[in-house]
Structure formats: structure tokens, C-alpha cells
Write a protein that holds these residues in place. Structure first.
Motif, PDB file in Angstrom:
ATOM      1  N   ILE A  16      15.432  -7.302 -60.750  1.00  0.00           N
ATOM      2  CA  ILE A  16      15.006  -6.071 -59.767  1.00  0.00           C
ATOM      3  C   ILE A  16      13.635  -6.552 -59.216  1.00  0.00           C
ATOM      4  CG2 ILE A  16      13.874  -3.745 -60.220  1.00  0.00           C
ATOM      5  CD1 ILE A  16      16.368  -3.247 -61.991  1.00  0.00           C
ATOM      6  N   ASP A  17      12.815  -7.304 -60.234  1.00  0.00           N
ATOM      7  CA  ASP A  17      11.298  -7.631 -59.590  1.00  0.00           C
ATOM      8  C   ASP A  17      11.613  -8.583 -58.503  1.00  0.00           C
ATOM      9  OD1 ASP A  17      10.245  -7.576 -63.232  1.00  0.00           O
ATOM     10  OD2 ASP A  17      10.004  -6.034 -61.478  1.00  0.00           O
ATOM     11  N   GLY A  20      14.009  -6.438 -55.476  1.00  0.00           N
ATOM     12  CA  GLY A  20      14.095  -4.968 -55.519  1.00  0.00           C
ATOM     13  C   GLY A  20      13.273  -4.533 -54.275  1.00  0.00           C
ATOM     14  N   ASP A  21      11.985  -5.150 -53.982  1.00  0.00           N
ATOM     15  CA  ASP A  21      11.543  -4.717 -52.635  1.00  0.00           C
ATOM     16  C   ASP A  21      12.104  -5.071 -51.462  1.00  0.00           C
ATOM     17  OD1 ASP A  21       8.202  -5.592 -54.153  1.00  0.00           O
ATOM     18  OD2 ASP A  21       9.082  -3.686 -53.890  1.00  0.00           O
TER      19      ASP A  21
ATOM     20  N   SER B  17       6.542   2.081 -57.617  1.00  0.00           N
ATOM     21  CA  SER B  17       6.588   1.524 -58.964  1.00  0.00           C
ATOM     22  C   SER B  17       7.422   2.370 -60.017  1.00  0.00           C
ATOM     23  CB  SER B  17       5.041   1.419 -59.529  1.00  0.00           C
ATOM     24  OG  SER B  17       4.401   2.504 -59.416  1.00  0.00           O
ATOM     25  N   LYS B  20      10.873   1.604 -59.474  1.00  0.00           N
ATOM     26  CA  LYS B  20      11.410   0.650 -59.802  1.00  0.00           C
ATOM     27  C   LYS B  20      11.491   0.606 -61.399  1.00  0.00           C
ATOM     28  CE  LYS B  20       9.804  -3.287 -57.792  1.00  0.00           C
ATOM     29  NZ  LYS B  20       8.946  -4.490 -57.222  1.00  0.00           N
TER      30      LYS B  20
END
Lengths: 162, 336
Positions: A16-17, A20-21, B17, B20
Motif C-alpha cells: 500500500i505504501d 497506493g498513491d 493519509s 491510507k
């Protein structure tokens, strides 16, 4: 090769890190709505968990995620009939503080199939053959969409900024 | 137009954030139940096995005591009979219990075998190539396919009356209806000329679409200037019914997608009328080392100033040289 099923819980968070973006950006460009984009990204990662595919490398992993995300977005566009202009206007009033400038807004005004390839080409730096693999079209078709997409974008851009 | 602006603009878009964080929580929750369930299953199996073992022990003890009872001399006939009846009943009970236990053992064993089989099947399915696991969807719209193998387009293959009717009705449509109409019918708009079926067109990086014909005469149909786009539109026809058009960028800037290309020409022909000179040549275009094709390109020189090379098209007709020699200026609008 690695299997997602062999990773601990930290594996999915790392994915995800890492992606994700990018996925959120592509989904937002396609769906023009941050809530829908969130749903599409979530569905993508849930499929990532369920299918537990094996990847040769991180680029393969990234391309797989993009393909699933773009298919999720297409399915959502088919089933949720909405007028695009409503959500483009809503973006700046969204709950989230997502920065959308006028150039991105112009991109979101052109038809979905063109803005996807423009996004993959110019933003995510994919080549024509790679984009063809991701969206399931021939390279010739991708080139056509790029060309038409540029033209449409250019027309709108010139109208906006002269 | 600098399309790098798209990159600069879109790169600012990030997943918030809290979004996420929420996503991670949901994904962890999705993963966790599977681990819990499998542990629970293991626990259940072990529990069953433990119960079975206890039952077997009890059964074994019971059978042993049953045997001892059988060996004791009868105290009284009635008592003996009662005892025998009890023994029989107890024996039947124990026999039934034993049968049940056996059934339980067999069931557990079968479950274990099935579980192993399932695991094996899962493992073998993930050995399949990744390509088969990728989801593919096909939209209803059919795009232009690779032109290789498509026979040269001839006038006989095109219903010009249909195209003319389509063009006439298209002129009353709104922009959106018009785009949809083109997509549905796979037509391209060749400005000022005719529509052509998409599958017969070679697609290029520019607005140039060329139906290749087996015979005919090429001529410049028109040339006009559009100040709002800083470009010159040129139409070239290979006969009076087929045409292609392209834009020449006279702003002095080349499009970014041309920046990595190079070309070499086979031969060229120069035309001149007034202060306009056009070099039309057959070329091979190599674009970013990904793909290359041969086609037609034009360099335009106006008032001694060389304009950007804008266009080329894939050439499929081996008789192109024949038409090429016949290119001539016919109608040029006086746009200067």
C-alpha cells in the motif's frame, strides 16, 4: 518469486505504501471522485490478498495492480452511471484535501479511455507496449488513443488558457 | 502544447493519509480471518482426535471389564441371566460405540485427505503463468488493429454514397453526438473530404489518415491556415475521392512526441507555388526504437522558413511510387 500469502501482515502495508498513491491517482483520474477511487483501490488490494499472485519483480507487481485497478474502474463506470461534470466540480469541495489543479481538471474532462492512456504515458511513464499490456489493447490502438487524447486535451487546454 | 504539464499536475495527487490508514486496517482484517480460520480448523481437528483417543481408552477399559464379567461364575440363574443381559446390552452398546468411533476416525481421516488435496490443488493453480490470472475485459468498441495483413483499400470497398449521407447527417449533430457517431461507425473525419472506414486507415502520430489505393492521381486539395492553432492544414488526395490531411505546426515548436524520432527518406519531390515550397517524400520513421514504419512525410517551407515536419503515414501499397510521381498542386486556397 514471492507469494503474498507467505508474507506477514506487514507485506500488504508495504504494498500500500509503495503503490497506493499511484493507484489512487489513476483511479481518481478515471472515476473523477475520491470516494469511488478509494473503493476501487481497496478492491484492488483485496484482490491482491485473495489471489496471492506470484511476481517476477516489482515492475510486474505494479503492472498487475494497475491492470486490476483499471478493470475495477471500468466496471464501476459501467454500473454507476454518473455525469462527469458533477464530480469534477465536487473535487475541490471534497472531504479530503486532494490537490487538483486546472490541468488535472482538464484531463478529467476528456473521455475516460483517452485520459487513462495519457495518465499511464505521461504520469506513470509507461511505454506504448506496456500500456497495451495493462489495458488489454493492441499497441496501435494505444497509439491512436494517445494521439486523440492529446488532441482533445490540447483543444480544451487552449480554450481554457488561450 | 507541453504535455509534461499533465505529469506535473497529476503527480501532486496523493492518497490522503487517513484513507491510507483505513485501507491498511481493512486489508489486515481481510487477511487475518483466513489465518484464524485455518488455526481454528487445526484446533478443531486436534480436539476431535483427542476425544476419539479418550473414547478409545474408555472403550478399551470397558471391553476389558466386560471380559472379566464374562468369566465370573453365575451367582444365581436369574442374576446370571440379568448379568448376561446386562453384558449383552453393554456389549451391544460398546459395539455400537466402537462402530461410531470407527466412523469418526474414518471421517477425520477423510477430511484430512481432502484438506491435503485442496492445498495441493491450490498450490498447483498458482503455478500457472501470471498471464492467465490477469483479468481482461473487452469493451464493446473495436479499435483499429494492426494494419499488417489488411488488403489495400480500393474504391470498390467503400460505399461512398453511405459515407456522403453520413457526412450530411453528421453536419447537423452536436460535437458529442458527432464523436459518438464516428466511434459507432468507425469513421474518421477527414476535414473537408470524406469519411473513411477506420479499419482501412493507417494510424500515425499526427492527424494523418491515408487510404491507400491501387491507382489514381495524388494532388494537393487544399492548404489553409488556422491562426488559433498556429498550424497549416494540408489535404492531399490520391484521387478525387480519397484524401488525407495533416497539420503543420508553424509555431516553431515540435510536438513532444516527436522529440525522439528520426527519419530517413527514400526520395523526395519538391513542389513550389508562389512562396510555398513543399517537399513530399517517402520516408522511414523510427520512433523511440519501439516501432518504425515507412510512409509519406511532408516538409513545408513558407517564405524560406522551414516548418516543422509534422506527419507521416504507414504505407501499405507497393504501387505508391506510381502515384508519387503524379503528385501535383491543383487547388490551393489563397491563405496568405
Amino acid at each position: 518469486m514471492h507469494r503474498i500469502s507467505e508474507k506477514n501482515a506487514l507485506g500488504i502495508e508495504k504494498a500500500i505504501d509503495a503503490y497506493g498513491d499511484m493507484l489512487f491517482r489513476v483511479c481518481l483520474v478515471m472515476l473523477k471522485n475520491e470516494t469511488d477511487a478509494e473503493d476501487a483501490v481497496q478492491d484492488t488490494f483485496l484482490k491482491y490478498i485473495q489471489k496471492a499472485p506470484e511476481f517476477a519483480n516489482s515492475e510486474h507487481e505494479k503492472a498487475w495492480l494497475l491492470k486490476v485497478a483499471s478493470n475495477n474502474c471500468k466496471n464501476m463506470l459501467r454500473t454507476r452511471k454518473r455525469e462527469s461534470h458533477l464530480y469534477v466540480d465536487n473535487l475541490n469541495d471534497a472531504t479530503y484535501d486532494i490537490e487538483i489543479d486546472s490541468v488535472a481538471e482538464i484531463l478529467m474532462e476528456i473521455p475516460e479511455k483517452f485520459r487513462l492512456v495519457l495518465s499511464l504515458y505521461y504520469v506513470e511513464n509507461y511505454r506504448v507496449n506496456e500500456i497495451a499490456q495493462i489495458i488489454g489493447k493492441t499497441p496501435s490502438a494505444v497509439k491512436m488513443r494517445l494521439q486523440k487524447g492529446r488532441k482533445l486535451f490540447d483543444e480544451k487546454y487552449r480554450k481554457e488558457f488561450g | 502544447m507541453d504535455f509534461e504539464k499533465i505529469k506535473e499536475s497529476c503527480e501532486k495527487i496523493r492518497m490522503p493519509s487517513d484513507m491510507k490508514k483505513r485501507l491498511k486496517e481493512k486489508c489486515n482484517a481481510a487477511e487475518a480471518p483466513e489465518r484464524n480460520i485455518s488455526r481454528q480448523c487445526q484446533f478443531d481437528v486436534r480436539l476431535v482426535m483427542a476425544c476419539v483417543c479418550c473414547l478409545l481408552i474408555v472403550l478399551g477399559i470397558g471391553l476389558k471389564y466386560g471380559n472379566i464379567l464374562e468369566k465370573k461364575p453365575p451367582i444365581a440363574e436369574e442374576t446370571t441371566t440379568q448379568t448376561q443381559n446386562t453384558e449383552t446390552t453393554l456389549f451391544e452398546f460398546l459395539t455400537d460405540a466402537e462402530s461410531t468411533v470407527i466412523q469418526i476416525i474414518e471421517t477425520v481421516a477423510e477430511s484430512s485427505r481432502q484438506e491435503e488435496t485442496t492445498v495441493t490443488q491450490t498450490q498447483s493453480s498458482t503455478d500457472e503463468p501470471i498471464v492467465s490470472q490477469l483479468e481482461t475485459t473487452r469493451e464493446g468498441y473495436v479499435d483499429s488493429e494492426d494494419v499488417q495483413g489488411v488488403p489495400p483499400w480500393t474504391l470498390d470497398m467503400c460505399d461512398l454514397d453511405k459515407l456522403k449521407r453520413a457526412k450530411a447527417s453528421a453536419e447537423t449533430m452536436s460535437e458529442e453526438e458527432y464523436r459518438e457517431f464516428l466511434n459507432e461507425n468507425k469513421y474518421w473525419d477527414v476535414e473537408g473530404c470524406f469519411y473513411f472506414p477506420e479499419e482501412y486507415l493507417a494510424f500515425t502520430e499526427s492527424d494523418l489518415y491515408i487510404p491507400v489505393v491501387n491507382e489514381g492521381v495524388a494532388e494537393i486539395l487544399w492548404m489553409n491556415y488556422t491562426p488559433e492553432y498556429e498550424s497549416i492544414n494540408v489535404g492531399i488526395s490520391f484521387d478525387e475521392r480519397n484524401a488525407f490531411r495533416f497539420y503543420i505546426d508553424i509555431s516553431g515548436k515540435r510536438e513532444t512526441y516527436f522529440r525522439d524520432y528520426s527519419y530517413m527518406y527514400r526520395y523526395k519531390k519538391t513542389f513550389q507555388k508562389g512562396n510555398i515550397t513543399a517537399d513530399i517524400f517517402k520516408t522511414k520513421l523510427i520512433y523511440r526504437e519501439d516501432w518504425a514504419w515507412e510512409g509519406l512525410a511532408v516538409d513545408l517551407i513558407v517564405d524560406g522558413q522551414e516548418m516543422a515536419v509534422r506527419t507521416a503515414t504507414e504505407m501499405r501499397d507497393e504501387n505508391f511510387e506510381k502515384y508519387f510521381e503524379q503528385i501535383k498542386f491543383v487547388k490551393i486556397k489563397d491563405w496568405i
